[in-house]
Design a protein around this motif. Structure first.
Motif, PDB file in Angstrom:
ATOM      1  N   THR A   1      -2.406  -1.829  -5.731  1.00 55.63           N
ATOM      2  CA  THR A   1      -2.045  -2.375  -4.860  1.00 55.63           C
ATOM      3  C   THR A   1      -1.931  -3.948  -5.534  1.00 55.63           C
ATOM      4  O   THR A   1      -0.989  -4.685  -5.222  1.00 55.63           O
ATOM      5  N   LYS A  20       0.851   3.769  -3.272  1.00 52.13           N
ATOM      6  CA  LYS A  20       0.562   5.116  -2.522  1.00 52.13           C
ATOM      7  C   LYS A  20       1.957   6.320  -3.180  1.00 52.13           C
ATOM      8  O   LYS A  20       1.648   7.064  -3.361  1.00 52.13           O
ATOM      9  N   THR A  34      -4.408   4.013  -3.845  1.00 54.07           N
ATOM     10  CA  THR A  34      -4.104   2.778  -3.501  1.00 54.07           C
ATOM     11  C   THR A  34      -4.315   2.051  -4.281  1.00 54.07           C
ATOM     12  O   THR A  34      -4.241   0.403  -4.388  1.00 54.07           O
ATOM     13  N   THR A  91       0.746  -1.196   0.040  1.00 55.52           N
ATOM     14  CA  THR A  91      -0.271   0.195   0.194  1.00 55.52           C
ATOM     15  C   THR A  91       0.911   1.553   0.422  1.00 55.52           C
ATOM     16  O   THR A  91       0.748   2.362  -0.685  1.00 55.52           O
ATOM     17  N   GLN A  92       2.040   1.103   0.842  1.00 51.77           N
ATOM     18  CA  GLN A  92       2.870   2.705   0.908  1.00 51.77           C
ATOM     19  C   GLN A  92       3.827   2.681  -0.111  1.00 51.77           C
ATOM     20  O   GLN A  92       4.011   3.703  -0.396  1.00 51.77           O
TER      21      GLN A  92
END
Length: 90
Positions: free
Chosen positions: A43, A34, A40, A30-31
């Motif tokens: 993902t 992002k 997101t 997710t990070q």
């Protein structure tokens, strides 16, 4: 699995998986997504590509991307290609 106040106890889940898995690799997808796209939603594309890259799925990168691109709306291709490619080791 759900701890106090309805929060997911990720450490417990990870420890439980370690009991049964031969190999475990944690990725904060997710990070990573992002940072690339601000959103997101891609993902799942990242996770699929990462699993292919690590050899967890016996799929070919090029064929997988071809199938994905044939099923995405054109306006989402560029962003998803960027996410897909970023999951592979250089």
């Amino acid at each position: 699995m759900v701890g106090k106040m309805g929060k997911i106890d990720s450490e417990k889940i990870i420890n439980d998986i370690k009991k049964f898995a031969k190999e475990l690799e944690l990725v904060d997808a997710t990070q990573k997504v992002k940072k690339l796209t601000v959103k997101t939603i891609s993902t799942n594309i990242f996770m699929l590509a990462a699993a292919i890259d690590k050899g967890f799925l016996p799929l070919k990168k090029e064929i997988t991307w071809q199938v994905i691109s044939e099923n995405l709306k054109p306006e989402f291709l560029e962003e998803n290609k960027k996410v897909f490619e970023s999951a592979f080791s250089k």
